[in-house]
Design a protein around this motif. Structure first.
Motif, PDB file in Angstrom:
ATOM      1  N   LYS A  49       0.871  -1.177   0.000  1.00 38.97           N
ATOM      2  CA  LYS A  49       0.000   0.000   0.000  1.00 38.97           C
ATOM      3  C   LYS A  49       0.905   1.222   0.000  1.00 38.97           C
ATOM      4  N   ALA A  82       0.935  -5.271 -10.443  1.00 42.05           N
ATOM      5  CA  ALA A  82      -0.528  -5.310 -10.372  1.00 42.05           C
ATOM      6  C   ALA A  82      -0.974  -5.598  -8.944  1.00 42.05           C
ATOM      7  N   GLN A 110      -4.659  12.913 -10.417  1.00 42.28           N
ATOM      8  CA  GLN A 110      -5.017  11.585 -10.918  1.00 42.28           C
ATOM      9  C   GLN A 110      -3.963  11.075 -11.899  1.00 42.28           C
ATOM     10  N   ARG A 148       0.569   3.729 -10.263  1.00 40.59           N
ATOM     11  CA  ARG A 148      -0.129   2.457 -10.445  1.00 40.59           C
ATOM     12  C   ARG A 148       0.381   1.706 -11.670  1.00 40.59           C
ATOM     13  N   MET A 180       3.946   0.176 -10.833  1.00 38.87           N
ATOM     14  CA  MET A 180       4.037  -0.830  -9.782  1.00 38.87           C
ATOM     15  C   MET A 180       3.392  -2.143 -10.209  1.00 38.87           C
ATOM     16  N   THR A 202      -1.062  -3.330  -6.515  1.00 38.75           N
ATOM     17  CA  THR A 202      -0.571  -2.316  -5.592  1.00 38.75           C
ATOM     18  C   THR A 202      -1.672  -1.295  -5.330  1.00 38.75           C
ATOM     19  N   GLU A 203      -1.895  -0.972  -4.058  1.00 32.01           N
ATOM     20  CA  GLU A 203      -2.876   0.030  -3.687  1.00 32.01           C
ATOM     21  C   GLU A 203      -2.174   1.377  -3.544  1.00 32.01           C
ATOM     22  N   VAL A 204      -2.667   2.382  -4.241  1.00 34.79           N
ATOM     23  CA  VAL A 204      -2.104   3.727  -4.163  1.00 34.79           C
ATOM     24  C   VAL A 204      -3.177   4.656  -3.619  1.00 34.79           C
ATOM     25  N   VAL A 237      -1.049   9.801  -9.799  1.00 40.58           N
ATOM     26  CA  VAL A 237      -1.421   8.517  -9.189  1.00 40.58           C
ATOM     27  C   VAL A 237      -1.410   7.419 -10.246  1.00 40.58           C
ATOM     28  N   GLY A 238      -1.902   7.741 -11.443  1.00 34.52           N
ATOM     29  CA  GLY A 238      -1.916   6.763 -12.529  1.00 34.52           C
ATOM     30  C   GLY A 238      -0.525   6.300 -12.906  1.00 34.52           C
TER      31      GLY A 238
END
Length: 362
Positions: A22, A43, A31, A38, A41, A45-47, A34-35
């Motif tokens: 996380k 697959a 966004q 994601r 990282m 992974t929580e961002v 953040v994209g």
């Protein structure tokens, strides 16, 4: 178990660990930002980002903004850390710090806490090196060419008289010697740029056996005074560590040539303010250029605050900016990109290319 099978098992374990990560952004990330995290990282992974608030700066957050996510976060990435957040982040495994300097973290006790947790620290060393080295060359040229004074003369419709008088004549870079103190990512580029002006470049670094492009001769720290005595220009580009804080003082300034120039693109705390002021006002130094300023903190100094307590910035032989060297095209994007690289390397079990030693402080 065969070696190939063992490698596959190890890779699966690494990926499993990465999938469970996380990541908490310590700023009000867009966004798009953040994209990018994601997408880079593994697959799963929580961002997460702090909730939208009426903030003054999107690069700053509060304890209340971050606390709900920080308690179970495996990774932090960002520019600032509100007081108390590291203490509640009991699962933290890596901090990707979007600065080159880490002395602020050391001062708030982050090094000790990260070491106790067994967590890693990585920075973005080199991300702003080009911008800062260019700023260093700008300061060197502006000092040599007396740029501010001559600009003001032109604005006021005045010209130099007498022609070639000492008070108005510019200095030259061609054929002169510059000493680069701290030949890292920034100092190394200053050396390369200086060679383009046909300068003789002397370098000083911890290990003088490590050569660098553009440096004609490398010296060790114990040879610093001998180097200073040869230079018409000196560029300080060292980090602020327990070994470099205040290392450039009265003796070092006295070793410099009469009428030479000093430029600081590292950290202000490496140069002692009072001896510098004396060298500038006595005429021993012809000029000083800097983008970095002293920070006086409660409990250590009185009064507290940023800047020069002796108003060095007001001296006629000083050219400066206020921590603006990094504020240039490409730097923000590169900083985030390299910060993400730190997270990817950690998630995949790779060595961290920009790992910071919690013991050495850089």
């Amino acid at each position: 178990m065969a070696k190939g099978t063992a490698d596959v098992v190890q890779r699966r374990l690494v990926l499993k660990k990465a999938i469970e990560m996380k990541v908490l952004c310590l700023w009000h990330a867009t966004q798009q930002e953040v994209g990018k995290i994601r997408a880079a990282m593994p697959a799963g992974t929580e961002v997460v980002v702090p909730a939208e608030t009426d903030y003054l700066s999107r690069y700053e957050t509060t304890y209340d903004d971050l606390e709900p996510h920080a308690r179970d976060a495996d990774a932090f990435i960002g520019w600032t850390i509100p007081a108390g957040i590291l203490e509640v982040a009991e699962r933290l495994k890596i901090l990707s710090w979007l600065h080159v300097g880490v002395d602020d973290l050391r001062q708030i006790g982050a090094f000790t806490l990260l070491a106790q947790r067994g967590a890693k620290l990585a920075n973005i060393a080199g991300a702003n090196a080009i911008a800062i080295a260019e700023q260093g060359m700008m300061l060197m040229l502006a000092l040599a060419k007396n740029a501010v004074v001559k600009h003001q003369m032109a604005v006021e419709g005045r010209s130099s008289f007498p022609v070639w008088g000492d008070e108005n004549r510019s200095a030259m870079l061609q054929g002169r010697t510059v000493g680069v103190i701290g030949v890292g990512s920034i100092g190394g580029r200053v050396a390369k740029y200086a060679k383009a002006f046909d300068m003789n470049v002397l370098g000083v670094r911890r290990n003088k056996e490590h050569s660098a492009e553009g440096v004609d001769k490398m010296y060790g720290p114990d040879e610093l005074h001998a180097v200073l005595a040869q230079c018409g220009y000196v560029v300080v580009a060292t980090p602020n560590t327990k070994d470099t804080t205040g290392f450039f003082g009265k003796a070092e300034l006295a070793s410099m040539k009469q009428g030479s120039f000093l430029i600081n693109v590292g950290r202000a705390a490496t140069i002692q303010e009072k001896p510098l002021y004396d060298a500038l006002t006595s005429g021993h130094l012809r000029g000083f250029g800097t983008d970095v300023w002293w920070r006086y903190e409660f409990g250590r100094t009185f009064p507290i605050g940023w800047g020069s307590r002796l108003d060095i910035q007001r001296l006629p032989n000083v050219i400066c900016s206020a921590r603006e060297a990094h504020n240039a095209d490409d730097v923000l994007e590169r900083s985030i990109e390299w910060g993400i690289d730190n997270l990817v390397e950690f998630a995949e079990g790779q060595p961290l290319k920009r790992a910071v030693s919690l013991e050495a402080g850089y």
